[in-house]
Structure formats: structure tokens, C-alpha cells
Write a protein that holds these residues in place. Structure first.
Motif, PDB file in Angstrom:
ATOM      1  N   VAL A  42       0.843  -1.202   0.000  1.00 44.42           N
ATOM      2  CA  VAL A  42       0.000   0.000   0.000  1.00 44.42           C
ATOM      3  C   VAL A  42       0.877   1.251   0.000  1.00 44.42           C
ATOM      4  O   VAL A  42       0.594   2.218  -0.711  1.00 44.42           O
ATOM      5  N   ALA A  43       1.950   1.237   0.792  1.00 42.92           N
ATOM      6  CA  ALA A  43       2.876   2.379   0.859  1.00 42.92           C
ATOM      7  C   ALA A  43       3.504   2.656  -0.507  1.00 42.92           C
ATOM      8  O   ALA A  43       3.623   3.803  -0.932  1.00 42.92           O
ATOM      9  N   GLY A  44       3.906   1.594  -1.203  1.00 42.10           N
ATOM     10  CA  GLY A  44       4.482   1.737  -2.537  1.00 42.10           C
ATOM     11  C   GLY A  44       3.475   2.291  -3.532  1.00 42.10           C
ATOM     12  O   GLY A  44       3.838   3.053  -4.445  1.00 42.10           O
ATOM     13  N   PHE A  45       2.196   1.925  -3.365  1.00 39.71           N
ATOM     14  CA  PHE A  45       1.137   2.423  -4.240  1.00 39.71           C
ATOM     15  C   PHE A  45       0.930   3.928  -4.033  1.00 39.71           C
ATOM     16  O   PHE A  45       0.622   4.661  -4.983  1.00 39.71           O
ATOM     17  N   ILE A  46       1.098   4.411  -2.772  1.00 37.63           N
ATOM     18  CA  ILE A  46       0.913   5.841  -2.462  1.00 37.63           C
ATOM     19  C   ILE A  46       2.039   6.668  -3.080  1.00 37.63           C
ATOM     20  O   ILE A  46       1.789   7.605  -3.824  1.00 37.63           O
ATOM     21  N   SER A  47       3.282   6.317  -2.732  1.00 39.29           N
ATOM     22  CA  SER A  47       4.449   6.991  -3.330  1.00 39.29           C
ATOM     23  C   SER A  47       5.725   6.288  -2.881  1.00 39.29           C
ATOM     24  O   SER A  47       5.725   5.573  -1.870  1.00 39.29           O
ATOM     25  N   TYR A  48       6.797   6.500  -3.613  1.00 39.18           N
ATOM     26  CA  TYR A  48       8.061   5.844  -3.261  1.00 39.18           C
ATOM     27  C   TYR A  48       8.615   6.392  -1.951  1.00 39.18           C
ATOM     28  O   TYR A  48       9.289   5.684  -1.199  1.00 39.18           O
ATOM     29  N   ARG A  49       8.328   7.678  -1.641  1.00 35.84           N
ATOM     30  CA  ARG A  49       8.789   8.266  -0.388  1.00 35.84           C
ATOM     31  C   ARG A  49       8.102   7.619   0.807  1.00 35.84           C
ATOM     32  O   ARG A  49       8.734   7.347   1.828  1.00 35.84           O
ATOM     33  N   VAL A  50       6.806   7.386   0.681  1.00 35.21           N
ATOM     34  CA  VAL A  50       6.052   6.708   1.752  1.00 35.21           C
ATOM     35  C   VAL A  50       6.559   5.278   1.906  1.00 35.21           C
ATOM     36  O   VAL A  50       6.688   4.759   3.027  1.00 35.21           O
ATOM     37  N   PHE A  51       6.876   4.636   0.781  1.00 32.27           N
ATOM     38  CA  PHE A  51       7.426   3.273   0.813  1.00 32.27           C
ATOM     39  C   PHE A  51       8.737   3.239   1.598  1.00 32.27           C
ATOM     40  O   PHE A  51       8.929   2.386   2.467  1.00 32.27           O
ATOM     41  N   ILE A  52       9.638   4.174   1.305  1.00 30.53           N
ATOM     42  CA  ILE A  52      10.933   4.249   2.010  1.00 30.53           C
ATOM     43  C   ILE A  52      10.712   4.523   3.492  1.00 30.53           C
ATOM     44  O   ILE A  52      11.375   3.933   4.356  1.00 30.53           O
ATOM     45  N   PHE A  53       9.753   5.419   3.788  1.00 30.19           N
ATOM     46  CA  PHE A  53       9.417   5.745   5.176  1.00 30.19           C
ATOM     47  C   PHE A  53       9.047   4.491   5.958  1.00 30.19           C
ATOM     48  O   PHE A  53       9.531   4.270   7.079  1.00 30.19           O
ATOM     49  N   PHE A  54       8.217   3.622   5.358  1.00 31.95           N
ATOM     50  CA  PHE A  54       7.768   2.418   6.068  1.00 31.95           C
ATOM     51  C   PHE A  54       8.797   1.291   6.034  1.00 31.95           C
ATOM     52  O   PHE A  54       8.816   0.455   6.946  1.00 31.95           O
ATOM     53  N   VAL A  55       9.644   1.258   5.025  1.00 31.94           N
ATOM     54  CA  VAL A  55      10.753   0.285   5.023  1.00 31.94           C
ATOM     55  C   VAL A  55      11.663   0.561   6.220  1.00 31.94           C
ATOM     56  O   VAL A  55      12.064  -0.351   6.952  1.00 31.94           O
ATOM     57  N   ILE A  56      11.996   1.836   6.423  1.00 24.76           N
ATOM     58  CA  ILE A  56      12.839   2.233   7.560  1.00 24.76           C
ATOM     59  C   ILE A  56      12.143   1.905   8.876  1.00 24.76           C
ATOM     60  O   ILE A  56      12.754   1.348   9.803  1.00 24.76           O
ATOM     61  N   TYR A  57      10.843   2.216   8.963  1.00 22.36           N
ATOM     62  CA  TYR A  57      10.055   1.970  10.177  1.00 22.36           C
ATOM     63  C   TYR A  57      10.035   0.487  10.538  1.00 22.36           C
ATOM     64  O   TYR A  57      10.330   0.082  11.673  1.00 22.36           O
ATOM     65  N   GLN A  58       9.717  -0.341   9.559  1.00 23.49           N
ATOM     66  CA  GLN A  58       9.592  -1.775   9.821  1.00 23.49           C
ATOM     67  C   GLN A  58      10.953  -2.422  10.089  1.00 23.49           C
ATOM     68  O   GLN A  58      11.047  -3.353  10.898  1.00 23.49           O
ATOM     69  N   PHE A  59      11.987  -1.929   9.412  1.00 19.73           N
ATOM     70  CA  PHE A  59      13.320  -2.472   9.679  1.00 19.73           C
ATOM     71  C   PHE A  59      13.713  -2.230  11.129  1.00 19.73           C
ATOM     72  O   PHE A  59      14.190  -3.143  11.807  1.00 19.73           O
ATOM     73  N   PHE A  60      13.527  -1.001  11.614  1.00 20.46           N
ATOM     74  CA  PHE A  60      13.928  -0.686  12.983  1.00 20.46           C
ATOM     75  C   PHE A  60      13.023  -1.358  14.021  1.00 20.46           C
ATOM     76  O   PHE A  60      13.488  -1.655  15.125  1.00 20.46           O
ATOM     77  N   MET A  61      11.766  -1.617  13.673  1.00 20.80           N
ATOM     78  CA  MET A  61      10.905  -2.370  14.590  1.00 20.80           C
ATOM     79  C   MET A  61      11.418  -3.801  14.749  1.00 20.80           C
ATOM     80  O   MET A  61      11.440  -4.350  15.847  1.00 20.80           O
ATOM     81  N   TRP A  62      11.829  -4.392  13.625  1.00 20.03           N
ATOM     82  CA  TRP A  62      12.410  -5.739  13.693  1.00 20.03           C
ATOM     83  C   TRP A  62      13.756  -5.703  14.420  1.00 20.03           C
ATOM     84  O   TRP A  62      14.024  -6.547  15.278  1.00 20.03           O
TER      85      TRP A  62
END
Length: 309
Positions: A126-146
Motif C-alpha cells: 500500500v505504501a508503494g502504491f501511495i508513493s516511493y517516499r512513503v514506501f521508504i518511510f515504512f521500510v525504515i520503520y519496519q526495519f527498525f521495529m524488527w
């Protein structure tokens, strides 16, 4: 007679099956920390509309699907983070949270991992569908949560700071999205960061023995009780100073001004309970602080409604 016995056995089987399914359902909710995710979602909607988004009217906000998409990705990320965190903390939770662990035991850990991967994939999709910036934002978020669950949760100081930072990360994202940069927003963010940090450190004092046994280095395990409580009290005093700054220098008004003013007395009560040097005092303190965070969300909601009328 045999017919009655069979009927009784059938009802008993249905009853056990229903109990098992309900236990699985509640086990999943607890494992994913659904209730925490619900509270954070509510807080995110309130802060987005009434704090960050000050120009857009309610109708435009409702039909701003990009914002709803970002919040949807945030919810899935929080649920995924809760699942992966309980996966890594499973042994410790057996000691600290035996009731919750017992309920979660009705679901195999591999199914939690499947759901974690599904939530992560859907969120990033869904983040990638919104925009690549939002996708990067959530990649960083999920990586640090893990990474927090896998490694950082055991590292001294970093565990507390990272946990609180990850809690506030979605709010920071919304602030950047709406470009809402002001002294008031900055001070409110510092206030929330400090109060959440206090909650996390007090929580560590309540799980000190389990943390020490499983190799988690926290302020409570590294320092003596007196030093740990001195650090918490110092942070509470800092929180009070930020509250006074908000009241005096930002022109904050309405329900939020009442909230920050009353918060000074709430913090004094917390210091009083901490000075009791008892586990009960710590338990009361953490629940007061948690409740006060929730009151803050309601105060922001009421203040925003009052301002929009």
C-alpha cells in the motif's frame, strides 16, 4: 439413555471447540498488541486532524485517501511490530506475563510469523502504491521495529530511546507530510517523548528480575534501585518544565492548557509514589502516566473540536 449421553458429549465438544477458537482469537489480539495499535491509531487521527492539519476542512480530510492509506500502513506496521516483538520476547513473557503467554499458546508461533509477513507485505504494498517516499518511510520503520526486537531491546539505553522513538515515528511522519513545524508542536513532541520514556523505564523496574535473567540490560538492571528512581524523577521534573514552557511561551489555550496545568500536579503525585520505594508505588506510577497520555489525546480532541466550531 445413549442418545442423551451422545447429545451431552456433542455439546461438550462444541463448548470446548468454541473456547479454543475464542482463546486463539484473544491470543492473536494480545500477541499483535491490537489494543495498543487501536489507541495509537486513534491518537494519530486526532493529532493529524487537530494538530498537524490546521488548514484543511473536515470534508477534505475525510476524502484524503493518501492520509488514510498512510495511517492504514502505520496500523499494519504496529501490529506486525507487536507480533515480532512477542516472538523474540516469548521466553521472557513466560515469566513477566504468564496469563497473556498462556492465551497466546493456543496459537503456534509459526502462524504469528505468517501474519507478521502478511501485515508487512500488505503495508509496504500500500505504501508503494501511495508513493516511493512513503514506501521508504515504512521500510525504515519496519526495519527498525524488527531490529529493536532482535537486537536493540537488549542494549542499555538504546532499548528505551529506540522504543519511544518508534512509538513517535508515525507522528513525526505526519508532521513532515503536513509541514507543521512550530515551537508548540516541538515542545509537545518533547513532552510526549519524556513521558513515554518515563513509562518505559518504570516498566523496566517492574520486570527487573526477568530482564536480568534473560540478558536485557536496562537502567533498572545496570543501576541500583535508588539510582534508577532518581533518573525517573529527573525525567519527570524535565517533563514538568516542558509543560510550564508550553503554558507560558506558546499561547496554548482551551482544554490543552488545562491538561498541561493539571499535569504538573499529576507529575508530583508520580514522584510521591516513586519515593515510596515499593513495587506497588512503581505500578501505580506507570498506570497514572499511561492514563495521563490517554487523557492528553482526549484533551487534544476536545480542544480541536472547540477550535473548529
Amino acid at each position: 439413555m445413549n442418545s442423551e449421553k451422545e447429545t451431552f458429549q456433542e455439546k461438550n465438544f462444541i463448548s470446548k471447540s468454541l473456547f479454543y477458537r475464542l482463546s486463539q482469537f484473544f491470543g492473536f489480539l494480545l500477541g499483535a498488541r491490537f489494543f495498543v495499535a487501536f489507541l495509537l491509531t486513534f491518537a494519530l487521527y486526532v493529532s493529524t486532524f487537530f494538530l498537524f492539519n490546521q488548514d484543511e476542512n473536515f470534508r477534505n480530510f475525510v476524502f484524503d485517501f493518501k492520509v488514510h492509506g498512510i495511517i492504514f500502513c502505520t496500523v499494519l506496521s504496529i501490529l506486525a511490530g507487536g507480533i515480532i516483538n512477542q516472538f523474540y520476547d516469548f521466553e521472557k513473557d513466560h515469566v513477566v506475563k504468564p496469563f497473556r503467554t498462556r492465551i497466546q499458546s493456543f496459537i503456534k508461533q509459526k502462524y504469528f510469523l505468517y501474519v507478521y509477513l502478511a501485515f508487512t507485505a500488505i503495508s509496504l504494498g500500500v505504501a508503494g502504491f501511495i508513493s516511493y517516499r512513503v514506501f521508504i518511510f515504512f521500510v525504515i520503520y519496519q526495519f527498525f521495529m524488527w531490529f529493536y526486537s532482535h537486537k536493540l531491546s537488549r542494549i542499555f539505553i538504546l532499548n528505551n530511546v529506540t522504543f519511544v522513538s518508534l512509538t513517535l515515528y508515525p507522528f513525526f511522519g505526519m508532521m513532515v507530510y503536513y509541514e507543521t513545524f512550530s515551537k508548540k508542536v516541538l515542545l509537545m513532541a518533547i513532552f510526549l517523548f519524556l513521558i513515554l520514556l518515563c513509562i518505559d523505564i518504570v516498566k523496566d523496574t517492574l520486570t527487573k528480575r526477568a530482564d536480568k535473567a534473560f540478558g536485557y540490560k536496562t537502567i533498572a538492571t545496570v543501576y541500583k534501585d535508588k539510582t534508577a528512581k532518581s533518573i525517573i524523577i529527573f525525567l519527570i521534573i524535565l517533563t514538568m518544565m516542558v509543560s510550564m514552557k508550553l503554558i507560558a511561551k506558546t499561547g496554548i489555550s482551551g482544554f490543552l492548557s488545562y491538561y498541561f496545568s493539571a499535569g504538573l500536579f499529576v507529575m508530583i503525585f508520580c514522584i510521591y509514589f516513586l519515593l515510596n520505594n515499593s513495587k506497588r508505588g512503581n505500578f501505580i506510577t506507570i498506570n497514572i502516566l499511561r492514563f495521563w497520555v490517554f487523557v492528553g489525546i482526549i484533551a487534544m480532541l476536545l480542544n480541536g473540536i472547540e477550535g473548529k466550531l
